[in-house]
Write a protein that holds these residues in place. Structure first.
Motif, PDB file in Angstrom:
ATOM      1  N   THR A  56       0.798  -1.230   0.000  1.00 32.98           N
ATOM      2  CA  THR A  56       0.000   0.000   0.000  1.00 32.98           C
ATOM      3  C   THR A  56       0.830   1.279   0.000  1.00 32.98           C
ATOM      4  OG1 THR A  56      -0.153  -0.084   2.425  1.00 32.98           O
ATOM      5  CG2 THR A  56      -1.938  -1.105   1.179  1.00 32.98           C
ATOM      6  N   ILE A  57       2.097   1.197   0.412  1.00 33.48           N
ATOM      7  CA  ILE A  57       2.933   2.399   0.470  1.00 33.48           C
ATOM      8  C   ILE A  57       3.429   2.730  -0.927  1.00 33.48           C
ATOM      9  CG2 ILE A  57       5.074   3.370   1.383  1.00 33.48           C
ATOM     10  CD1 ILE A  57       4.589   1.755   3.933  1.00 33.48           C
ATOM     11  N   ARG A  58       3.174   3.950  -1.345  1.00 35.34           N
ATOM     12  CA  ARG A  58       3.453   4.385  -2.711  1.00 35.34           C
ATOM     13  C   ARG A  58       4.300   5.659  -2.702  1.00 35.34           C
ATOM     14  NH1 ARG A  58       1.922   0.012  -3.465  1.00 35.34           N
ATOM     15  NH2 ARG A  58       0.043  -0.742  -4.524  1.00 35.34           N
ATOM     16  N   ALA A  59       4.763   6.055  -3.879  1.00 36.98           N
ATOM     17  CA  ALA A  59       5.383   7.364  -4.043  1.00 36.98           C
ATOM     18  C   ALA A  59       4.333   8.432  -3.754  1.00 36.98           C
ATOM     19  CB  ALA A  59       5.912   7.514  -5.466  1.00 36.98           C
ATOM     20  N   PRO A  60       4.743   9.615  -3.292  1.00 41.86           N
ATOM     21  CA  PRO A  60       3.756  10.646  -2.940  1.00 41.86           C
ATOM     22  C   PRO A  60       2.725  10.920  -4.030  1.00 41.86           C
ATOM     23  CG  PRO A  60       5.919  11.303  -2.196  1.00 41.86           C
ATOM     24  CD  PRO A  60       6.120  10.050  -2.997  1.00 41.86           C
ATOM     25  N   GLU A  61       3.173  10.979  -5.277  1.00 44.49           N
ATOM     26  CA  GLU A  61       2.242  11.310  -6.364  1.00 44.49           C
ATOM     27  C   GLU A  61       1.191  10.223  -6.580  1.00 44.49           C
ATOM     28  OE1 GLU A  61       6.143   9.794  -8.257  1.00 44.49           O
ATOM     29  OE2 GLU A  61       5.533  11.120  -6.598  1.00 44.49           O
ATOM     30  N   ASP A  62       1.412   9.031  -6.034  1.00 50.83           N
ATOM     31  CA  ASP A  62       0.465   7.932  -6.214  1.00 50.83           C
ATOM     32  C   ASP A  62      -0.309   7.605  -4.936  1.00 50.83           C
ATOM     33  OD1 ASP A  62       1.270   7.506  -8.886  1.00 50.83           O
ATOM     34  OD2 ASP A  62       3.001   6.344  -8.211  1.00 50.83           O
ATOM     35  N   GLY A  83       0.298  15.356   9.150  1.00 49.72           N
ATOM     36  CA  GLY A  83       1.319  15.058  10.149  1.00 49.72           C
ATOM     37  C   GLY A  83       2.466  14.253   9.599  1.00 49.72           C
ATOM     38  N   SER A  84       2.140  13.097   9.031  1.00 49.08           N
ATOM     39  CA  SER A  84       3.113  12.400   8.197  1.00 49.08           C
ATOM     40  C   SER A  84       2.404  11.325   7.402  1.00 49.08           C
ATOM     41  CB  SER A  84       4.268  11.795   9.008  1.00 49.08           C
ATOM     42  OG  SER A  84       3.931  10.546   9.572  1.00 49.08           O
ATOM     43  N   LEU A  85       3.065  10.931   6.316  1.00 51.52           N
ATOM     44  CA  LEU A  85       2.638   9.838   5.460  1.00 51.52           C
ATOM     45  C   LEU A  85       3.796   8.855   5.334  1.00 51.52           C
ATOM     46  CD1 LEU A  85       1.067  11.841   2.481  1.00 51.52           C
ATOM     47  CD2 LEU A  85      -0.116  10.993   4.513  1.00 51.52           C
ATOM     48  N   ALA A  86       3.470   7.579   5.234  1.00 50.96           N
ATOM     49  CA  ALA A  86       4.466   6.588   4.840  1.00 50.96           C
ATOM     50  C   ALA A  86       4.501   6.580   3.317  1.00 50.96           C
ATOM     51  CB  ALA A  86       4.088   5.217   5.369  1.00 50.96           C
ATOM     52  N   VAL A  87       5.637   6.966   2.744  1.00 53.96           N
ATOM     53  CA  VAL A  87       5.755   7.045   1.284  1.00 53.96           C
ATOM     54  C   VAL A  87       7.051   6.387   0.832  1.00 53.96           C
ATOM     55  CG1 VAL A  87       4.371   9.152   1.086  1.00 53.96           C
ATOM     56  CG2 VAL A  87       6.860   9.327   1.370  1.00 53.96           C
ATOM     57  N   SER A  88       7.089   5.976  -0.421  1.00 59.85           N
ATOM     58  CA  SER A  88       8.317   5.437  -0.986  1.00 59.85           C
ATOM     59  C   SER A  88       9.342   6.542  -1.109  1.00 59.85           C
ATOM     60  CB  SER A  88       8.052   4.829  -2.364  1.00 59.85           C
ATOM     61  OG  SER A  88       7.193   3.721  -2.264  1.00 59.85           O
ATOM     62  N   TRP A  94      11.548   3.567   2.540  1.00 58.58           N
ATOM     63  CA  TRP A  94      10.400   4.439   2.747  1.00 58.58           C
ATOM     64  C   TRP A  94      10.827   5.677   3.522  1.00 58.58           C
ATOM     65  CZ3 TRP A  94       7.370  -0.188   5.219  1.00 58.58           C
ATOM     66  CH2 TRP A  94       7.033  -1.106   4.203  1.00 58.58           C
ATOM     67  N   ALA A  95       9.967   6.696   3.480  1.00 60.48           N
ATOM     68  CA  ALA A  95      10.161   7.907   4.276  1.00 60.48           C
ATOM     69  C   ALA A  95       8.925   8.137   5.127  1.00 60.48           C
ATOM     70  CB  ALA A  95      10.415   9.108   3.380  1.00 60.48           C
ATOM     71  N   SER A 131      14.779   0.127  10.118  1.00 59.98           N
ATOM     72  CA  SER A 131      14.913  -1.042   9.246  1.00 59.98           C
ATOM     73  C   SER A 131      14.118  -0.887   7.958  1.00 59.98           C
ATOM     74  CB  SER A 131      14.470  -2.310   9.983  1.00 59.98           C
ATOM     75  OG  SER A 131      13.080  -2.295  10.231  1.00 59.98           O
ATOM     76  N   ALA A 132      13.178   0.058   7.927  1.00 56.82           N
ATOM     77  CA  ALA A 132      12.374   0.265   6.714  1.00 56.82           C
ATOM     78  C   ALA A 132      12.394   1.705   6.228  1.00 56.82           C
ATOM     79  CB  ALA A 132      10.928  -0.165   6.954  1.00 56.82           C
ATOM     80  N   TYR A 133      12.651   2.659   7.139  1.00 55.02           N
ATOM     81  CA  TYR A 133      12.538   4.074   6.793  1.00 55.02           C
ATOM     82  C   TYR A 133      13.900   4.755   6.776  1.00 55.02           C
ATOM     83  CZ  TYR A 133       7.516   3.596   7.453  1.00 55.02           C
ATOM     84  OH  TYR A 133       6.211   3.213   7.332  1.00 55.02           O
TER      85      TYR A 133
END
Length: 272
Positions: A56-62, A83-88, A94-95, A131-133
């Motif tokens: 489900t985690i995508r680039a911001p534009e998606d 606040g924040s998003l999990a994005v590629s 991820w960021a 480990s992921a971000y």
């Protein structure tokens, strides 16, 4: 005096569902007379199952939640501090990324969380955000918002005073600290840390938070909070339920506190 709205969420694992919550909150915020809406950390997806989250985690534009928030900002003429998003991340991994959206739906600023939550708690909870971000590399502020110059921070960042010295010296009037705090750490440190950050930066602090039992099995502390530059709590939404709260931000209070107690102006470097 500026009226703001603070969204306390119980985010799940579906970005479309979470995006709809943000859209509804924006509509309620606008109806309530707010100029700006603040949402918590991980507003688009809160999922500790990394394999499932990867679907489900995508680039911001998606990202569907970001699209929903931008459309809501345009439709309601509202600033939204996601606040924040999990994005590629553009490079790898991820960021954990804050997004500040203007009333025209354009993104005014972004900030990647600087400090990764890598801890083993006495409760048995273990977290390895790194480990992921990918951690961010710089502090970020945005001028000319309804709450003055806005400094951006995320959750675990609040434990690192050097960041708030930077934001205070940058002249921030308000600092957003969206969070998804664990219950044990929240019970111990949430209120005292947020009030301390407001006091040392002589700025308002707005901390929209996740709350309750989440779809992925975790439990978060809630207590979305607004504190003024003197450290007085203007809003505490409690730890029981999601919802929308309102607070008034008087930027004259920032100047008043800095005149009474000019700690930022009096601060000196310390030799070691």
């Amino acid at each position: 005096m500026t009226r703001i709205a603070v969204l306390q969420m119980t985010a799940g694992t579906d970005p479309a569902v979470n995006g709809a919550i943000i859209e509804h909150a924006a509509a309620d915020a606008a109806r309530g007379g707010a100029a700006m809406l603040f949402t918590p950390e991980m507003s688009n997806v809160l999922d500790r199952d990394r394999t499932r989250a990867a679907r489900t985690i995508r680039a911001p534009e998606d990202d569907v939640a970001l699209r929903a928030a931008r459309a809501a900002a345009r439709d309601k003429g509202l600033w939204i501090a996601l606040g924040s998003l999990a994005v590629s991340h553009a490079q790898s991994g991820w960021a954990n990324r804050s997004m500040l959206i203007r009333p025209d739906g354009e993104i005014a600023a972004t900030y990647d969380k600087l400090h990764m939550f890598d801890v083993d708690l006495a409760s048995g909870e273990s977290w390895r955000e790194s480990s992921a971000y990918r951690a961010g590399e710089r502090a970020v502020t945005a001028a000319d918002t309804p709450v003055g110059r806005l400094g951006l921070a995320i959750c675990y960042d609040m434990r690192f005073p050097a960041l708030f010295e930077v934001l205070g010296r940058a002249g921030c009037d308000t600092i957003a600290i969206p969070s998804a705090f664990t219950v044990p750490t929240g019970q111990a440190h949430w209120h005292v840390l947020l009030r301390a950050r407001a006091i040392e930066a002589s700025a308002f602090v707005v901390a929209a938070a996740q709350v309750g039992e989440h779809e992925d099995g975790r439990r978060t502390y809630g207590h979305s909070l607004v504190a003024d530059p003197w450290g007085e709590v203007l809003l505490d939404m409690g730890g029981d339920a999601a919802g929308l709260g309102f607070a008034e931000i008087d930027l004259a209070r920032v100047a008043e506190v800095r005149a009474q107690l000019p700690s930022l102006a009096n601060r000196r470097g310390i030799a070691t």
